[in-house]
Every structure is written in structure tokens, then in C-alpha cells.
Design an enzyme around this catalytic site. Structure first.
Site, PDB file in Angstrom:
ATOM      1  N   GLU A 107       2.658   5.141  -3.852  1.00 32.05           N
ATOM      2  CA  GLU A 107       2.651   6.159  -4.937  1.00 32.05           C
ATOM      3  C   GLU A 107       3.978   6.893  -5.043  1.00 32.05           C
ATOM      4  O   GLU A 107       4.340   7.246  -6.158  1.00 32.05           O
ATOM      5  CB  GLU A 107       1.504   7.159  -4.684  1.00 32.05           C
ATOM      6  CG  GLU A 107       0.127   6.524  -4.775  1.00 32.05           C
ATOM      7  CD  GLU A 107      -0.217   5.615  -3.593  1.00 32.05           C
ATOM      8  OE1 GLU A 107       0.362   5.834  -2.509  1.00 32.05           O
ATOM      9  OE2 GLU A 107      -1.031   4.696  -3.751  1.00 32.05           O
ATOM     10  N   ASP A 162      -9.314   4.020  -1.646  1.00 29.79           N
ATOM     11  CA  ASP A 162     -10.246   4.373  -0.565  1.00 29.79           C
ATOM     12  C   ASP A 162     -11.565   4.941  -1.066  1.00 29.79           C
ATOM     13  O   ASP A 162     -11.788   6.153  -1.059  1.00 29.79           O
ATOM     14  CB  ASP A 162      -9.556   5.366   0.375  1.00 29.79           C
ATOM     15  CG  ASP A 162      -8.302   4.764   0.979  1.00 29.79           C
ATOM     16  OD1 ASP A 162      -8.106   3.538   0.857  1.00 29.79           O
ATOM     17  OD2 ASP A 162      -7.511   5.522   1.570  1.00 29.79           O
ATOM     18  N   ASP A 193       0.866  -1.181   0.000  1.00 32.14           N
ATOM     19  CA  ASP A 193       0.000   0.000   0.000  1.00 32.14           C
ATOM     20  C   ASP A 193       0.911   1.243   0.000  1.00 32.14           C
ATOM     21  O   ASP A 193       2.123   1.131   0.169  1.00 32.14           O
ATOM     22  CB  ASP A 193      -0.839  -0.077   1.293  1.00 32.14           C
ATOM     23  CG  ASP A 193      -1.919   0.974   1.382  1.00 32.14           C
ATOM     24  OD1 ASP A 193      -2.264   1.565   0.341  1.00 32.14           O
ATOM     25  OD2 ASP A 193      -2.429   1.187   2.497  1.00 32.14           O
TER      26      ASP A 193
HETATM   27  C1  NOJ Z   1      -4.655   3.218   2.799  1.00 30.27           C
HETATM   28  C2  NOJ Z   1      -5.311   2.106   2.047  1.00 30.27           C
HETATM   29  O1  NOJ Z   1      -5.892   2.580   0.868  1.00 30.27           O
HETATM   30  C3  NOJ Z   1      -6.328   1.421   2.927  1.00 30.27           C
HETATM   31  O2  NOJ Z   1      -6.916   0.369   2.237  1.00 30.27           O
HETATM   32  C4  NOJ Z   1      -5.646   0.938   4.190  1.00 30.27           C
HETATM   33  O3  NOJ Z   1      -6.614   0.366   5.039  1.00 30.27           O
HETATM   34  C5  NOJ Z   1      -4.966   2.086   4.894  1.00 30.27           C
HETATM   35  N1  NOJ Z   1      -4.036   2.719   4.000  1.00 30.27           N
HETATM   36  C6  NOJ Z   1      -4.215   1.652   6.150  1.00 30.27           C
HETATM   37  O4  NOJ Z   1      -3.180   0.813   5.827  1.00 30.27           O
END
Ligand code: NOJ
Length: 982
Positions: free
Chosen positions: A564, A638, A561
């Protein structure tokens, strides 16, 4: 001692971080749009848009300043080479931009433009920068894996002082008409113009120039006796050029030092007669991309590609998201073409459409629409690939030849994944696992988000709540389940071995001074592993060894995660562009590729966790680039628990699919917020048709594991999950096709029916692989019907009821879709493999018998495929797989090897041996031939031997098609067999 300015900086950083945390816990309504640049706030975008406006204003008197001198052009062995001369001032001064036009064996053409002075490193950098002087030319190294062989048969068909015409491609049906002055290339197929580069003369390569510092302003005494400063004339610039962002740019309090000054590359690309363009993910709008220069229903901003952690992103927007694939397809009736803009820097794409009137007296009649695009990147070489189709499949395949295809997945990875931020302890995980079983809800993987870590230090476990990860992993393993744990690229800046090794080995990303870069992310102060560095990849791979990353087992896999990369206190929540990567390439040059390099390092790491253990990795990534499909799955980040986000997920996933990265999904249920049961039910029904199917929720969201949802929703969700599991053989076969030729797993209608214009902008329904399953998820509250566009004259059946539907080509069919129903149709002519015994996980279904569902076409035929292997290792590369072709032709149904292999000669490994007992147990024939009426048995013929098979025939009634069920067929899945219905 810290100096006071440093101290105050620390406080500011701290405050920023706290503010950010507050934001996370009190979700705002939408993304803070102002945190991200608009084109006018991005110097090079603004300059290039202004360049385009200027050209448009001048109309036919616009003289693009780029030309080739005929005597300097040479065509040899499939490549044209020449310097493009850019005239930079009224005196006729030029800079040399070497161009290479390559004609590749695949039929793809490639146009690369560099800058001679920079190639020769003959420039000076400002601020004593140690960054590279060349234009970045290594995007190819990361994105491209093949297909670059030059076609030495490409031939000159005509040549003159004004240009050269090259014929190339299969049967020489492609043509590149290269004009020298101004430089442009028109690509034709069968003599018809398809694509033109620099059609509108917007080619712009901002060449290097020294900054001539302004002399100190002269002090003059004003009338009021006050001293005033007078601005001297700026250095080398035509009066119309806006220099304000050439040498430095500030946004949101961050200043980019731009040691090389302005260096953008831009080009306009026209698609003649094409009204629809698709691709360039990741964005939230419709699949058929919108115009971006304003006007009714259009965007005002160009589509932006600058991988970013966009908090609570908005819908229907050209704003950038987490990943970038600069690949675009254009579609008109019976013709598809495409371009791939290989550049890793921040990129903007403007799209406009214009009617071209053939006959000015007959407005609208005989007119066609051209789509004009304008591609603008901040830095790097210009590198464009042109695909001339003619079908969507051809373009997809040619793009896949270059960037690779979807990796064959771990089979469990196409089952259901249960995630939330966070399962709070190993006991919690075990309890969820038990409850899923108690409620007979199938799932394959449970996920751990960042709270499993000790103090957000990757490769550790929170010692109190996750004191026994091994027993957690073992419990999961006991019924074939897996664990995915999150590992992000930011490494906590504290004393712990991973951080210390990262620093001592010099493997972190550096700041513009060449010192280790420090920024903020989940752990607070952090450093970022620089996966552009081969040494960093090597080191990273060691961290995942089972004996190094203690607590992990063979059934542990990884989630990447924030790659970017997300930097909470950085410009636009990412790294400063003047940061430095391996070999001193600026972050600016490689930003969009960065996420893929991290994903790649983790992929490599999983490949080598243990000597002698070679298993397919599973790594989910949030950030991606062209080529990421080779490494795992992505999800759309998200989203929110609202109906609008449910609806938005389908076009986003379709866009991924046609852009070469089909292993895609969206957080089922929505990440932020709490979905009401109806929304959750509908989301699971939709998710059952996402290639990557994972439920996930924000840390503040209420628990929502499927068994917690009240009835009837729990049963509805369970049914959706079971449907997914029963269709896993069809999904796996669709992945196989994606792996072979890059074809999308979810296929939009333009892709499957490129002759049917009415389907070109439909993005809320799709076919699943080549199964003929046509799905339209319900994405509106309280909606109990669905209008499904039917693209052809084939017969369609309801998947669940076998109703023969009153369809007609080009019309919408309204079907009933009460809450418990997913609108799924079977197109006649397909055979779908299934496994019907409900089980707890995909692995537990591995040796189950199959069911074949035959949807008979209006002509009485059907075809289908099954691809299956061990779903775990690379043994399929040694022939350890089963690949069947099923055919119903007239009254006979056959199963043969899809590749014509002599399967008996294949030496069977363990998996193939076990599969030799697996059979087709049941065959359901929907639209059954009347020859089956009244029959109680048919004969299964294997190697000349016949055995009777029971038939249960149901005649057509009450709208249902006639159907027959053949039970206890016992036809071995890997063997040739035949059944005669006559
Ligand atoms: C951002 C991610 O997009 C999300 O899915 C994740 O739960 C959080 N970071 C925490 O790691």
C-alpha cells in the site's frame, strides 16, 4: 553516539512495533477505526464537504466562482481549451486553471484541469522542500495504456457567449453541453442528459497561495495582570474558509509538513435518472453503492480511497481498504454510463440520491432518482473520463481501452492455491503436497508466506527450515505444481546485498529531506524500493533471475503483499505523505498508485528471469490501482473466518469485476480465526467460483488443509474443488473474454440484464462469464435452501440434476441446497466446455478430452465458446490457440473457428500439434430435442465424412428435463465438425 531524543524515538518505535505484534497475536474484534481518518480528520475532505454544505445552504443564490470567458475558449481538432478563471476574493482576483476537454475516438470524453501557476513552477515551497512544484500529472503514465486518440471529427453543433455544444461519439449521438459561467458540462446521449459535471457547483481547485505567517502575537496585559496572546487575522481567506489544516496536519502523532499548502481538487458529478452506482473498490459494502451523507441505512462517511493495511477490517463500511480504482458505473433501466477519476492521491467520494419530481402535484409519480456524487482528491490535476454507454458492456469496454485488460493468466493460476502463514519447512511443503495427492484433492499451487525467509530478508531462505528449496520445487514440478513465494517492498535495513544495493544505487523512497526513508515493517527497520523509478524497476528485475534468487525454479511465482505500502509506524500504517519518490513527486500525489508500481516491477521481473524464456508472469498483489489488472491477480486481504465475511466476499469480488480487475478472490476459510467445518465447506463451494481461488490462514489459525477437515466435509470440499477443475475450460474462456474486452469474469445481474431493474441491487448471485452458469453461493450457517432471482424468461436447469426449474422472470426461485450442494443453474441457450477426468492439477489436464454440456434454450438453440492455448507462454500472440464456436441450431450442432480463421493454414507449434489429438469426447444435451428420442446413434460429420456416435437418450421425468448423452464422440477439438440430430 545517538542523541537522547533519537534514542527515545527508537524506543518509541520499538514499543510501537511490539504493541503491533501483540495485536497481531491477540486479534481484537474489529479494526481500530480510530487509526484511520474520518472525513473530518482529513483536512481537504472536511473543507470540501463544508464547501458543499455551504453551497447547499445558499441554494439558488450560490454562485460557483469558476468561469470561462467565451473569447478565451477555442475548439480545435477534437479539443476544447480555455483557462477556467477562479475568482478568489471580493475584489475579483482570479487564478487561471487551464482546462482541456478532449473527445476521444472511442466515444469517451476527457476533462483535465490544471493550475497555470503551478504548471509554470512559479510557486514557493515551504520548509525548503525539494518536492515538485507542479500538480502531479503522471497518473496517466501508470494507469493508461491506450484509447487516447482524439476524435478530430467531433464537431461544434452550436456556440454562443454562454457556451458551446459539441457532438461526438459513434454516429454523433453524444453531446457535451459546455456552459461557461459558471463552468459546467452536461453530457447527453440521443439528446437526453446523462451526466453533468459541476451540476451543484462544487468544483473546487484549491489554488496555490503563499503562507503569510502570522506576526508574533502581541502580548497584552490581561485584567488579572497575566499576559495573554491575541490571534492576528489569518492570511488570504474568505471568512468562511477553515484554514486550520492548510499548512500542516497532524494525525495519530504524525505531522504532515504540506510544503505546498492546500491543493485539493473536487468536483460534483450528477447522474440523471440513475438510482444505482457501482464500483470505486475496494470497500466491504454492497455492490450498489450506498448514500454517504447519513439517513436510514446510509453511511455517514464518504467512500474513501487511500490504500491502507487495515488490520481486521470491518464489514459494510465506506472505509478505505488495500486498493483503489476510482471508476464508477451508473445504471438505470436500459442505460449505463460511467466516470473514471484519474487521480492517485487520497480520494473521498460522497454519494447522495434525490428524487426529482417532474410533476410537483403527483409526488412519486413520474419522479426519477438522480444520483449525486462528489469527488474529492487531496492533490494532483483533475482528470475525469466520461463514458456514455449505453450498455454496461460498452462502458466496460471503453474503460478497458484506457486502462488495459486482465492479462491472460498462467493456466495453473485459475486452479486452486493452497496457502497459509506459514508452511514451516520444505519438508512441510512436500508433506502437504503428498497428502493432497493421498486424499485425491486437486490443487495447483502451494504458497510460502514470510516465514520462509532468513530473518525477513527478501530473496533469501531460512537456512534450517528451508535448506533444500530446489528439491521442494522439483517435487512440486513432478506433477505440474507450482510454488508461490512472498516478496514485499520493504527491504530490511541491515547488511545484505539487496539492502546495500538498494541504498548504494539510490533506489529507495526518500523522506521529505531527501534522505533515504526508514520505517518499520516485518523485518523491523526497513527501506522501501521506489518502483516509480525506472532504474529501480531495472534493478528489481535482476533480483529474480534464477541464478540470483537461488532456490527458485521455473515453477516459482510471486506474491506481492504490504504494497500500500504498509509501514507499521507510519501515519495510518503507511508512508508519510511528504516522503519523496522518483523525480521528487510527493508520496501524497502517488499514494494510491504506489502498490501498482511495485506489482508492475515484479511482473517485469518475472518476464525477464532468464534470457530467451518468455512466460506469463503470475503475481498476486494486495494493493492495486486502475490498470493493475494487466499485471496479475488480487485478493481481498485479511478477512475473518466468519459467515459474515464469507457473505461479504461476493459483492467485493463482483465490484472488482465491474471495475476492470476481475482476477479477484478472498481468502477461502477466512484469514483470522478457525472456521468450523460447515463454514469451511461452504467457503470452498463459494471459492470454487472466485476467479482467484486460494485457501489462506493466519499464523495463529489451526492447520486446515482440506484433507484435515473431518468427513463429510472433506468430501464436500473435494467435490467443490473437482467442480472447479472440471470447469477450467469455461473459466479460461471467461478469462479470455476479460482479456479481450475487459468484461467481468463474474457478472452481476445489472451487467448481464441491464433492462431488469429488480436485479440492479442483487449482489449475492452472478453469472460466470458468458457460460450461462448462474451461481448463488450459500453463505449462511445451516441454510439448506437458496432463493435465486431469475432475470429473464429463459429456461433454467439445475446444473447437477438437469431438473428443469419452475422459473419465471423477475421471481425468486427456491432451490434445495443441502450442505453438499452448490446452487448452480444453467441458463438455456448456452454450451459449456468441461474436462471431466479428475486429475491432480490443471497442468495434468492439459491434453485431456473435452465434454460439452448443452443447455438447450426454450427455442431449441444454444451457443458456446472455448478458448484454449498453452496456458504458459505468449505463443497465443502468434496464433497458437484454439478458439471454437459451438452452435446448436434446430437439429444441428456445429463447431467452427470462432474467428472464422482457416485453422488448417496455421503453422502448428508443439502445443497445437499435441492438441490435434484432443477431442470432444462427450456431449450432454440437457433439454434434448425429441428428435433424439428413440435414436441409438447420430452421425458426426467431418469434412464430408460421417462416423456414427452413440446416443443415450433419457426422456423427461420426475421434474428432470429430457437429456441425451453422446459418448465417444471423437470430434477433434480444433477441427470443424457437425452433428445432425434430425
Ligand atoms: C498480510 C497479508 O494480508 C496476509 O495474507 C499475510 O499472511 C501476512 N501479511 C503475512 O505476510
Amino acid at each position: 553516539m545517538l542523541s537522547s531524543s533519537r534514542l527515545s524515538w527508537k524506543w518509541t518505535a520499538c514499543l510501537c512495533f511490539l504493541t503491533l505484534l501483540c495485536c497481531l497475536f491477540t486479534p481484537a474484534l474489529t479494526v481500530k477505526e480510530n487509526d484511520f481518518k474520518k472525513c473530518t480528520q482529513s483536512g481537504f475532505c472536511k473543507r470540501n464537504r463544508a464547501y458543499a454544505d455551504n453551497a447547499a445552504t445558499q441554494g439558488s443564490s450560490w454562485e460557483p466562482p469558476y468561469k470561462i470567458l467565451p473569447e478565451q475558449a477555442s475548439f480545435k481538432d477534437g479539443q476544447l481549451q480555455a483557462p477556467i478563471l477562479k475568482t478568489t476574493d471580493a475584489q475579483g482576483t482570479t487564478v487561471r486553471l487551464p482546462v482541456t476537454v478532449s473527445f476521444l475516438k472511442s466515444g469517451t470524453a476527457r476533462v483535465t484541469v490544471d493550475e497555470e501557476q503551478r504548471k509554470e513552477k512559479n510557486i514557493e515551497l515551504r520548509h525548503n522542500s525539494i518536492a515538485r512544484k507542479e500538480r502531479y500529472n503522471e497518473a496517466e503514465k501508470w494507469a493508461i495504456v491506450g484509447g487516447l486518440d482524439v476524435d478530430t471529427n467531433a464537431k461544434v453543433s452550436s456556440e454562443s457567449k454562454s457556451g458551446i455544444n459539441i457532438k461526438y461519439g459513434p454516429g454523433f449521438i453524444f453531446e457535451a453541453d459546455i456552459k461557461y459561467s459558471p463552468f459546467s458540462i452536461e453530457f447527453k446521449r440521443d439528446g437526453v442528459a446523462q451526466i453533468k459535471l459541476n451540476d451543484r457547483g462544487l468544483l473546487n481547485v484549491e489554488h496555490w497561495r503563499p503562507k503569510v505567517d502570522k506576526p508574533a502575537p502581541e502580548k497584552k496585559e490581561g485584567e488579572d495582570g497575566e499576559e495573554s496572546e491575541e490571534e492576528p487575522e489569518a492570511a488570504e481567506a474568505t471568512p468562511s474558509e477553515d484554514q486550520s489544516t492548510w499548512w500542516e496536519e497532524t494525525f495519530g502523532g504524525n505531522t504532515d509538513s504540506k510544503p505546498r499548502g492546500p491543493e485539493s481538487v473536487a468536483l460534483d458529478i450528477t447522474f440523471f435518472g440513475y438510482e444505482h452506482v457501482y464500483g470505486i473498490p475496494e470497500h466491504t459494502g454492497p455492490l450498489s453503492l450506498k448514500e454517504t451523507r447519513g439517513g436510514d441505512g446510509n453511511y455517514k462517511e464518504p467512500y474513501r480511497l487511500y490504500n491502507s493495511d487495515v488490520f481486521e477490517y470491518i464489514l459494510d463500511s465506506p472505509m478505505t481498504l488495500y486498493g483503489a480504482i476510482p471508476f464508477m458505473q451508473a445504471q438505470r433501466k436500459d442505460s449505463t454510463v460511467g466516470v473514471f477519476w484519474l487521480n492517485g492521491a487520497e480520494t473521498w467520494v460522497d454519494i447522495t440520491k434525490a428524487k426529482e419530481h417532474k410533476n410537483p402535484l403527483a409526488l412519486g409519480i413520474g419522479s426519477k432518482t438522480n444520483t449525486h456524487t462528489h469527488w474529492i482528491s487531496e492533490s494532483g490535476v483533475m482528470d475525469v473520463f466520461v463514458f456514455l454507454g449505453p450498455t454496461p458492456r460498452d462502458v466496460t469496454k471503453n474503460y478497458a481501452e484506457l486502462t488495459g485488460t486482465t492479462a491472460m493468466p498462467q493456466e495453473f493460476a485459475i486452479g486452486y492455491h493452497q496457502c497459509r502463514w506459514n508452511y514451516v519447512s520444505d519438508d512441510d511443503v512436500k508433506e502437504v503436497d503428498r497428502k493432497m495427492d493421498r486424499y485425491h484433492i486437486p490443487y495447483d499451487v502451494i504458497w510460502l508466506d514470510i516465514e520462509y525467509l532468513d530473518d525477513k530478508k527478501y530473496f533469501t531462505w531460512e537456512p534450517n527450515m528451508f535448506s533444500d528449496p530446489i528439491s521442494m520445487g522439483e517435487q512440486l514440478d513432478s506433477h505440474g505444481r507450482k510454488l508461490v513465494v512472498i516478496i514485499d517492498p520493504h527491504i530490511k535495513n541491515t547488511k545484505y546485498p539487496v539492502s546495500e544495493e538498494l541504498k548504494s544505487k539510490g533506489l529507495a523512497v526518500k523522506n521529505k529531506e531527501g534522505n533515504i526513508f526508514e520505517g518499520w515493517c516485518w523485518p523491523g527497520s526497513s527501506h522501501w524500493v521506489d518502483c516509480f523509478n525506472p532504474e529501480a524497476i531495472k534493478w528489481w528485475t535482476t533480483l529474480f533471475d534464477y541464478d540470483k534468487f537461488k532456490g527458485t525454479l521455473k515453477n516459482t511465482f510471486i506474491w506481492n503483499d504490504m504494497n500500500e505500502p504498509s509501514v507499521f509506524n507510519g501515519p495510518e500504517v503507511t508512508m508519510p505523505k511528504d516522503n519523496l519518490h522518483h523525480d521528487n513527486w510527493e508520496h501524497r500525489d502517488v499514494h494510491n498508485i504506489n502498490g501498482m508500481t511495485f506489482h508492475n516491477a515484479t511482473f517485469e521481473a518475472l518476464l525477464s528471469r532468464k534470457k530467451g524464456e518468455l512466460r506469463r508472469p503470475f503475481v498476486l498483489t494486495r494493493s492495486f490501482y486502475a490498470g493493475s489488472q494487466r499485471l496479475g491477480a488480487m485478493w481481498t486481504g485479511d478477512n475473518q473466518a466468519t459467515w459474515e465475511y464469507l457473505a461479504a466476499a461476493t459483492p467485493m469480488i463482483l465490484a472488482q469485476g465491474i471495475s476492470g480487475f476481475p482476477f479477484a478472490g478472498a481468502d477461502v476459510g477466512g484469514f483470522f480465526g478457525n472456521p468450523e467445518p460447515e463454514l469451511q465447506s461452504r467457503w470452498f463451494q463459494a471459492g470454487a467460483f472466485y476467479p482467484f481461488f486460494r485457501g489462506h490462514a493466519h499464523i495463529d489459525a489451526r492447520r486446515r488443509e482440506p484433507y484435515l477437515v473431518p468427513e463429510p466435509h472433506r468430501s464436500i470440499i473435494t467435490a467443490a474443488l473437482r467442480l472447479r477443475y472440471s470447469l477450467l475450460p469455461a473459466w479460461y474462456t471467461a478469462f479470455y473474454h476479460a482479456n479481450q474486452d475487459g468484461s467481468p469474469i463474474l457478472r452481476p445481474l445489472y451487467w448481464t440484464h441491464p433492462s431488469e431493474e429488480a436485479g440492479f441491487d442483487i449482489d449475492d448471485e452472478f453469472f460466470v462469464g458468458s457460460t450461462g452458469l448462474l451461481v448463488k453461493p450459500v453463505v449462511e450457517q445451516e441454510k439448506t435452501t437458496a432463493d435465486i432471482y431469475i432475470p429473464d424468461d429463459e429456461v433454467y436447469y439445475d446444473y447437477f440434476t438437469y431438473e428443469k426449474l419452475p422459473t419465471s422472470k423477475g421471481k425468486h426461485l427456491t432451490v434445495q441446497a443441502p450442505l453438499e450442494t452448490i446452487p448452480v443453474l444453467m441458463r438455456g441457450g448456452h454450451i459449456i466446455p468441461r474436462r471431466d477426468v479428475p486429475r491432480r492439477s490443471a497442468q495434468l489436464m492439459q491434453y485431456d478430452d473435452y465434454t460439452l454440456v448443452i443447455a438447450v434454450s426454450k427455442n431449441g438453440n444454444a451457443e458456446g465458446e472455448l478458448y484454449v492455448d498453452d496456458g504458459d507462454t505468449f505463443e497465443y500472440e502468434n496464433g497458437q490457440y484454439i478458439h471454437r464456436s459451438f452452435k446448436l441450431a434446430g437439429s444441428s450442432l456445429t463447431s467452427t473457428d470462432a474467428e472464422g480463421r482457416d485453422v488448417k493454414s496455421i503453422k502448428e507449434g508443439d502445443w497445437l500439434k499435441r492438441m490435434s489429438d484432443v477431442a470432444v469426447d462427450k456431449i450432454i444435451i440437457v433439454g434434448a430435442p425429441s428428435s433424439l428420442a428413440g435414436k441409438s446413434e447420430v452421425q458426426l460429420e467431418v469434412e464430408g465424412e460421417k462416423t456414427p456416435v452413440r446416443v443415450d437418450y433419457h426422456k423427461a421425468e420426475g421434474g428432470k428435463a429430457a437429456y441425451a448423452v453422446l459418448g465417444r464422440v471423437g470430434a477433434k477439438i480444433g477441427a470443424d465438425w457437425k452433428i445432425d440430430f434430425a
